[in-house]
Scaffold this active site. Structure first.
Site, PDB file in Angstrom:
ATOM      1  N   SER A   1       1.782  -9.804  -0.943  1.00  0.00           N
ATOM      2  CA  SER A   1       1.417  -8.380  -0.851  1.00  0.00           C
ATOM      3  C   SER A   1       1.723  -7.756   0.503  1.00  0.00           C
ATOM      4  CB  SER A   1      -0.068  -8.208  -1.182  1.00  0.00           C
ATOM      5  OG  SER A   1      -0.863  -9.068  -0.380  1.00  0.00           O
TER       6      SER A   1
ATOM      7  N   GLU B   1      -9.682   6.493   3.582  1.00  0.00           N
ATOM      8  CA  GLU B   1     -10.528   5.492   4.214  1.00  0.00           C
ATOM      9  C   GLU B   1      -9.652   4.298   4.538  1.00  0.00           C
ATOM     10  OE1 GLU B   1      -9.885   5.580   1.065  1.00  0.00           O
ATOM     11  OE2 GLU B   1      -9.458   3.450   0.700  1.00  0.00           O
TER      12      GLU B   1
ATOM     13  N   LYS C   1       0.810  -1.228   0.000  1.00  0.00           N
ATOM     14  CA  LYS C   1       0.000   0.000   0.000  1.00  0.00           C
ATOM     15  C   LYS C   1       0.839   1.273   0.000  1.00  0.00           C
ATOM     16  CE  LYS C   1      -4.405  -1.658   0.940  1.00  0.00           C
ATOM     17  NZ  LYS C   1      -4.283  -2.948   1.638  1.00  0.00           N
TER      18      LYS C   1
END
Ligand SMILES: *Cc1c(COP(=O)(O)O)cnc(C)c1O
Length: 400
Positions: A384, A117, A95
Site C-alpha cells: 500500500s 483529517e 491514498k
C-alpha cells in the site's frame, strides 16, 4: 452475479447488513445527501471519469506494476508472490487515488476549500498535494501527539500550502482530529468539502472511497490474467480503516476461488490498549458516523490503541469489512509490531523495497502463509505504501 459484490449492498442508506449507515448530527444530513447525489451523478458522467483517469495516469502514476517478487518467493519456498506496487504512486501510497477522486468531485460541486483529517500524515499529504494542484485552500486537522510524531509530514503539508491545525483535545490523535474536521465541515459547508481518507464514516464515504480505490484490484486482476493467465489463489492486504484492502479485494469478490485475508495491527499483543485489531478485541458500536467493529470498553468508551504503524492505529474498522467477515468472504487476522518489523527488513533486504510499516503487516502474513502453499499457488499482496516515511520511526527499533 453473486450476492457478495452485487449492488444490494450497501442499501440506499449505506447499510452493509447491520453495519454502516449515517449516524451524524442533523446539520450534516443535508450535506451528506448532496454529496451522495453528486457522487452518483459523477459516476455516470463520462467526462468526470475521463478527467479522473487522466490525472490518475499523468499525475499519480497509474497503472502501478504488479511485480513478481522472485527472491522473496524463493526464500519462502512456497506460493509465487506478486506485489501490487501502490508504493510507487506520487506521494508514496494508495491514498492519492481517493484524494484525487474526491477533489475532482469537490471541484464539480463548486467547492473552493478542502479539509481533511490525518493520523500519520499520509492522507494529509495526499490531500494537500491535490489541493495545491487544483488551487484550493486546504486545512488539515491532526492530533497534537501525531503532529509531534510526524513532524516531517507536517512540514511537508505546509510546504504544499496547507494549514495544519494541531488538535489538543482528548488523546490528541486521529479520533479527535476527525471530530474537529466534522465540526469545521458543519460550520463551512457551503465552501468546503471534507476529503475523508479511508473506507469509513457516514454514507456515502465508505462506498465512495472503496470505488475510488477499486482501481487497485481492477488493475491487479487484469495484470495477473496477463502475466499468469489465471486468477490468484490468495489476496493479502493490511487493514486500517480498510481502503487499500477493499480496493484490492472488491473486484475479486465474485471470484469464489480467490481467498482473501485482511491483516490488522496486533501491536504488542491482543490485550486492551496494546493493539488496533478490531476483529480480535472489538465489539459492535457507532463511532464517527458509522456502525462497525470498535475497540471500546464495557461502557462504550473508546479504548486506547497501539500500533508501530500510525496508519493502522485506529479504534474502528470500515463497515464493509465487518460485513465481509460475517459473510465469511474475507478472513481477518493480525500481525504484531515485531512481526511487521521483521517483514519490513526482510522485504528491504530481499527485494530492494522498503515498505510502509502498514504494508509490512501484510508482508508478515505472506511470510506466514506462502511456505505452506504449493509452488503453483499465486499470492497478490498489496504494497500500500513505501517506507521512507517510517525510517526515523524504526531507527531505535531495528538495530543494524
Ligand atoms: C493510511 C495507510 C494505510 C491504512 O489505511 P487503509 O484505509 O486501511 O488502507 C495502509 N497503508 C498505507 C501505506 C497508508 O498510508
Amino acid at each position: 452475479m453473486s450476492a457478495i459484490a452485487s449492488s444490494t449492498v450497501p442499501d440506499a442508506h449505506g447499510h452493509f447488513g447491520p453495519y454502516g449507515g449515517r449516524y451524524v448530527p442533523e446539520t450534516l444530513m443535508h450535506p451528506l445527501q448532496e454529496l451522495e447525489a453528486e457522487y452518483f451523478r459523477s459516476q455516470q458522467d463520462p467526462e468526470f471519469q475521463g478527467e479522473l483517469q487522466y490525472y490518475l495516469r499523468q499525475f499519480c502514476g497509474r497503472p502501478t506494476p504488479l511485480y513478481f517478487a522472485e527472491r522473496l518467493t524463493r526464500d519462502l519456498g512456497g506460493a509465487k508472490i506478486y506485489l501490487k506496487r501502490e508504493d510507487l504512486l506520487h506521494t508514496g501510497a494508495h491514498k492519492i487515488n481517493n484524494a484525487m477522486g474526491q477533489i475532482l468531485l469537490a471541484k464539480r460541486m463548486g467547492k473552493t476549500r478542502i479539509i481533511a483529517e490525518t493520523g500519520a500524515g499520509q492522507h494529509g499529504v495526499a490531500t494537500a498535494t491535490v489541493s495545491a494542484m487544483f488551487g484550493m485552500k486546504c486545512v488539515i486537522y491532526m492530533g497534537a501527539v501525531d503532529c509531534e510524531r510526524q513532524a516531517l509530514n507536517v512540514y511537508r503539508m505546509k510546504m504544499l500550502g496547507a494549514e495544519v491545525v494541531s488538535v489538543t483535545a482528548g488523546q490528541k490523535t486521529l479520533k479527535e482530529a476527525v471530530n474537529e474536521a466534522m465540526r469545521d465541515w458543519v460550520t463551512n459547508i457551503r465552501s468546503t468539502h471534507y476529503i475523508l481518507g479511508t473506507a469509513y464514516g457516514a454514507h456515502p464515504y465508505p462506498i465512495m472511497v472503496r470505488n475510488f480505490q477499486r482501481i487497485i484490484g481492477d488493475e491487479a486482476r487484469r495484470q495477473i490474467l496477463e502475466q499468469e493467465e489465471r486468477l490468484p489463489d490468495l489476496l493479502i492486504a493490511c487493514v486500517g480503516g480498510g481502503s487499500n484492502a477493499i480496493g484490492l479485494f472488491y473486484p475479486f469478490l465474485d471470484d469464489t476461488s480467490v481467498k482473501m485475508v485482511g491483516v490488522e495491527a496486533g501491536g504488542r499483543g491482543i490485550e486492551p490498549e496494546q493493539h488496533a485489531a478490531r476483529f480480535q478485541g472489538g465489539s459492535l458500536g457507532v463511532l464517527q458516523g458509522t456502525r462497525s467493529y470498535i475497540l471500546q470498553d464495557e461502557n462504550g468508551q473508546i479504548q486506547l490503541t497501539h500500533s508501530v504503524s500510525a496508519g493502522l492505529d485506529y479504534a474502528a474498522v470500515g463497515p464493509e469489512h465487518a460485513w465481509l467477515r460475517d459473510k465469511n468472504r474475507v478472513e481477518y487476522t493480525y500481525a504484531t509490531d515485531d512481526k511487521a518489523l521483521a517483514a519490513f527488513l526482510k522485504l528491504a533486504r530481499l527485494e530492494g523495497i522498503i515498505p510502509a510499516l502498514e504494508s509490512a503487516h501484510a508482508i508478515a502474513e505472506v511470510i506466514e502463509r506462502a511456505p505452506k502453499m504449493s509452488k503453483e499457488n499465486l499470492i497478490i499482496v498489496n504494497l500500500s505504501g513505501r517506507g521512507d516515511k517510517d525510517v526515523a520511526q524504526v531507527v531505535d527499533k531495528i538495530k543494524l
